[in-house]
Scaffold this motif. Structure first.
Motif, PDB file in Angstrom:
ATOM      1  N   CYS A 178     -84.639  37.606 -28.527  1.00 29.55           N
ATOM      2  CA  CYS A 178     -84.347  39.036 -28.481  1.00 29.55           C
ATOM      3  C   CYS A 178     -84.824  39.647 -29.787  1.00 29.55           C
ATOM      4  CB  CYS A 178     -82.849  39.287 -28.367  1.00 29.55           C
ATOM      5  SG  CYS A 178     -82.070  38.509 -26.971  1.00 29.55           S
ATOM      6  N   HIS A 179     -85.044  40.928 -29.756  1.00 32.04           N
ATOM      7  CA  HIS A 179     -85.412  41.661 -30.956  1.00 32.04           C
ATOM      8  C   HIS A 179     -84.285  42.624 -31.306  1.00 32.04           C
ATOM      9  CE1 HIS A 179     -89.468  40.117 -30.829  1.00 32.04           C
ATOM     10  NE2 HIS A 179     -89.491  40.403 -29.536  1.00 32.04           N
ATOM     11  N   VAL A 180     -83.801  42.518 -32.533  1.00 28.44           N
ATOM     12  CA  VAL A 180     -82.808  43.453 -33.054  1.00 28.44           C
ATOM     13  C   VAL A 180     -83.552  44.371 -34.015  1.00 28.44           C
ATOM     14  CG1 VAL A 180     -80.722  43.698 -34.454  1.00 28.44           C
ATOM     15  CG2 VAL A 180     -80.912  41.815 -32.811  1.00 28.44           C
ATOM     16  N   VAL A 181     -83.485  45.668 -33.772  1.00 24.39           N
ATOM     17  CA  VAL A 181     -84.191  46.647 -34.592  1.00 24.39           C
ATOM     18  C   VAL A 181     -83.177  47.467 -35.374  1.00 24.39           C
ATOM     19  CG1 VAL A 181     -85.794  48.589 -34.583  1.00 24.39           C
ATOM     20  CG2 VAL A 181     -86.034  46.773 -32.877  1.00 24.39           C
ATOM     21  N   VAL A 182     -83.311  47.443 -36.701  1.00 21.66           N
ATOM     22  CA  VAL A 182     -82.449  48.228 -37.587  1.00 21.66           C
ATOM     23  C   VAL A 182     -83.291  49.388 -38.113  1.00 21.66           C
ATOM     24  CG1 VAL A 182     -81.051  48.211 -39.690  1.00 21.66           C
ATOM     25  CG2 VAL A 182     -81.081  46.205 -38.190  1.00 21.66           C
ATOM     26  N   GLY A 183     -82.783  50.587 -37.966  1.00 25.65           N
ATOM     27  CA  GLY A 183     -83.545  51.790 -38.273  1.00 25.65           C
ATOM     28  C   GLY A 183     -83.674  52.118 -39.737  1.00 25.65           C
ATOM     29  N   LYS A 184     -84.023  51.132 -40.546  1.00 25.50           N
ATOM     30  CA  LYS A 184     -84.338  51.392 -41.949  1.00 25.50           C
ATOM     31  C   LYS A 184     -85.256  50.292 -42.460  1.00 25.50           C
ATOM     32  CE  LYS A 184     -80.702  49.299 -44.724  1.00 25.50           C
ATOM     33  NZ  LYS A 184     -79.648  49.535 -45.682  1.00 25.50           N
ATOM     34  N   GLU A 185     -86.041  50.658 -43.462  1.00 22.24           N
ATOM     35  CA  GLU A 185     -86.966  49.714 -44.075  1.00 22.24           C
ATOM     36  C   GLU A 185     -86.207  48.668 -44.880  1.00 22.24           C
ATOM     37  OE1 GLU A 185     -90.465  50.609 -46.720  1.00 22.24           O
ATOM     38  OE2 GLU A 185     -90.550  52.306 -45.310  1.00 22.24           O
ATOM     39  N   SER A 186     -86.693  47.454 -44.874  1.00 23.16           N
ATOM     40  CA  SER A 186     -86.138  46.364 -45.684  1.00 23.16           C
ATOM     41  C   SER A 186     -84.652  46.119 -45.430  1.00 23.16           C
ATOM     42  CB  SER A 186     -86.383  46.627 -47.172  1.00 23.16           C
ATOM     43  OG  SER A 186     -87.760  46.756 -47.413  1.00 23.16           O
ATOM     44  N   ALA A 187     -84.239  46.232 -44.180  1.00 21.40           N
ATOM     45  CA  ALA A 187     -82.858  45.913 -43.821  1.00 21.40           C
ATOM     46  C   ALA A 187     -82.661  44.397 -43.896  1.00 21.40           C
ATOM     47  CB  ALA A 187     -82.542  46.424 -42.418  1.00 21.40           C
ATOM     48  N   LYS A 188     -81.414  43.992 -43.993  1.00 17.50           N
ATOM     49  CA  LYS A 188     -81.066  42.568 -44.003  1.00 17.50           C
ATOM     50  C   LYS A 188     -80.134  42.306 -42.828  1.00 17.50           C
ATOM     51  CE  LYS A 188     -81.561  41.942 -48.938  1.00 17.50           C
ATOM     52  NZ  LYS A 188     -80.971  41.428 -50.159  1.00 17.50           N
ATOM     53  N   LEU A 189     -80.284  41.126 -42.218  1.00 20.67           N
ATOM     54  CA  LEU A 189     -79.454  40.736 -41.091  1.00 20.67           C
ATOM     55  C   LEU A 189     -78.867  39.362 -41.387  1.00 20.67           C
ATOM     56  CD1 LEU A 189     -78.661  41.662 -38.164  1.00 20.67           C
ATOM     57  CD2 LEU A 189     -80.478  40.138 -37.375  1.00 20.67           C
ATOM     58  N   TYR A 190     -77.559  39.235 -41.225  1.00 22.64           N
ATOM     59  CA  TYR A 190     -76.861  37.981 -41.505  1.00 22.64           C
ATOM     60  C   TYR A 190     -76.173  37.484 -40.242  1.00 22.64           C
ATOM     61  CZ  TYR A 190     -77.461  39.509 -46.312  1.00 22.64           C
ATOM     62  OH  TYR A 190     -78.004  39.939 -47.496  1.00 22.64           O
ATOM     63  N   ASP A 191     -76.346  36.209 -39.938  1.00 24.37           N
ATOM     64  CA  ASP A 191     -75.624  35.559 -38.850  1.00 24.37           C
ATOM     65  C   ASP A 191     -74.242  35.217 -39.385  1.00 24.37           C
ATOM     66  OD1 ASP A 191     -74.496  33.570 -37.143  1.00 24.37           O
ATOM     67  OD2 ASP A 191     -76.496  33.119 -36.378  1.00 24.37           O
ATOM     68  N   LEU A 192     -73.210  35.826 -38.845  1.00 23.59           N
ATOM     69  CA  LEU A 192     -71.854  35.626 -39.375  1.00 23.59           C
ATOM     70  C   LEU A 192     -71.245  34.300 -38.972  1.00 23.59           C
ATOM     71  CD1 LEU A 192     -70.338  39.214 -39.044  1.00 23.59           C
ATOM     72  CD2 LEU A 192     -71.343  38.095 -41.040  1.00 23.59           C
ATOM     73  N   MET A 193     -71.836  33.612 -38.006  1.00 25.67           N
ATOM     74  CA  MET A 193     -71.295  32.321 -37.594  1.00 25.67           C
ATOM     75  C   MET A 193     -71.857  31.181 -38.435  1.00 25.67           C
ATOM     76  SD  MET A 193     -71.350  33.169 -33.552  1.00 25.67           S
ATOM     77  CE  MET A 193     -70.429  31.778 -32.923  1.00 25.67           C
ATOM     78  N   SER A 194     -73.069  31.354 -38.978  1.00 16.69           N
ATOM     79  CA  SER A 194     -73.688  30.286 -39.764  1.00 16.69           C
ATOM     80  C   SER A 194     -73.928  30.681 -41.221  1.00 16.69           C
ATOM     81  CB  SER A 194     -75.029  29.897 -39.133  1.00 16.69           C
ATOM     82  OG  SER A 194     -75.957  30.958 -39.277  1.00 16.69           O
ATOM     83  N   ASP A 195     -73.630  31.917 -41.591  1.00 19.91           N
ATOM     84  CA  ASP A 195     -73.885  32.456 -42.934  1.00 19.91           C
ATOM     85  C   ASP A 195     -75.366  32.449 -43.292  1.00 19.91           C
ATOM     86  OD1 ASP A 195     -71.241  33.095 -43.536  1.00 19.91           O
ATOM     87  OD2 ASP A 195     -70.842  31.081 -44.297  1.00 19.91           O
ATOM     88  N   GLU A 196     -76.236  32.468 -42.292  1.00 17.28           N
ATOM     89  CA  GLU A 196     -77.677  32.452 -42.498  1.00 17.28           C
ATOM     90  C   GLU A 196     -78.212  33.884 -42.570  1.00 17.28           C
ATOM     91  OE1 GLU A 196     -81.623  31.062 -39.927  1.00 17.28           O
ATOM     92  OE2 GLU A 196     -79.631  30.920 -39.047  1.00 17.28           O
ATOM     93  N   GLU A 197     -79.154  34.123 -43.488  1.00 14.07           N
ATOM     94  CA  GLU A 197     -79.850  35.405 -43.512  1.00 14.07           C
ATOM     95  C   GLU A 197     -81.080  35.282 -42.623  1.00 14.07           C
ATOM     96  OE1 GLU A 197     -82.068  38.588 -46.479  1.00 14.07           O
ATOM     97  OE2 GLU A 197     -80.773  37.042 -47.354  1.00 14.07           O
ATOM     98  N   ILE A 198     -81.249  36.227 -41.712  1.00  8.91           N
ATOM     99  CA  ILE A 198     -82.362  36.219 -40.774  1.00  8.91           C
ATOM    100  C   ILE A 198     -83.500  37.053 -41.362  1.00  8.91           C
ATOM    101  CG2 ILE A 198     -83.063  36.740 -38.402  1.00  8.91           C
ATOM    102  CD1 ILE A 198     -80.741  34.716 -38.599  1.00  8.91           C
TER     103      ILE A 198
END
Length: 72
Positions: free
Chosen positions: A26-46
């Motif tokens: 799947c694609h998750v799109v965050v409406g800002k440049e240089s956004a960060k996404l974190y998996d809260l179950m594994s503490d991984e930064e995507i």
């Protein structure tokens, strides 16, 4: 129908839930440049790709499961 649901919350968290019988991306799109996404179950930064003024994250979801994320 895609059989993949997106649940968004007002505290910058979201859940991607797959009802598919196979692994899917799947694609998750965050409406800002240089956004960060974190998996809260594994503490991984995507890692994501910046496209124009948004950041696009590609994630995998296992069959009949969900993933929980926080974005900044």
């Amino acid at each position: 129908a895609s059989k993949v649901c997106l649940f968004t919350y007002d505290n910058n968290t979201l859940i991607v839930h797959s009802f598919l019988p196979y692994r899917s991306n799947c694609h998750v799109v965050v409406g800002k440049e240089s956004a960060k996404l974190y998996d809260l179950m594994s503490d991984e930064e995507i890692s994501g790709d910046v496209r124009a003024d948004e950041t696009v994250f590609t994630i995998w979801v296992q069959p009949h499961s969900y993933r929980v994320f926080r974005f900044e």
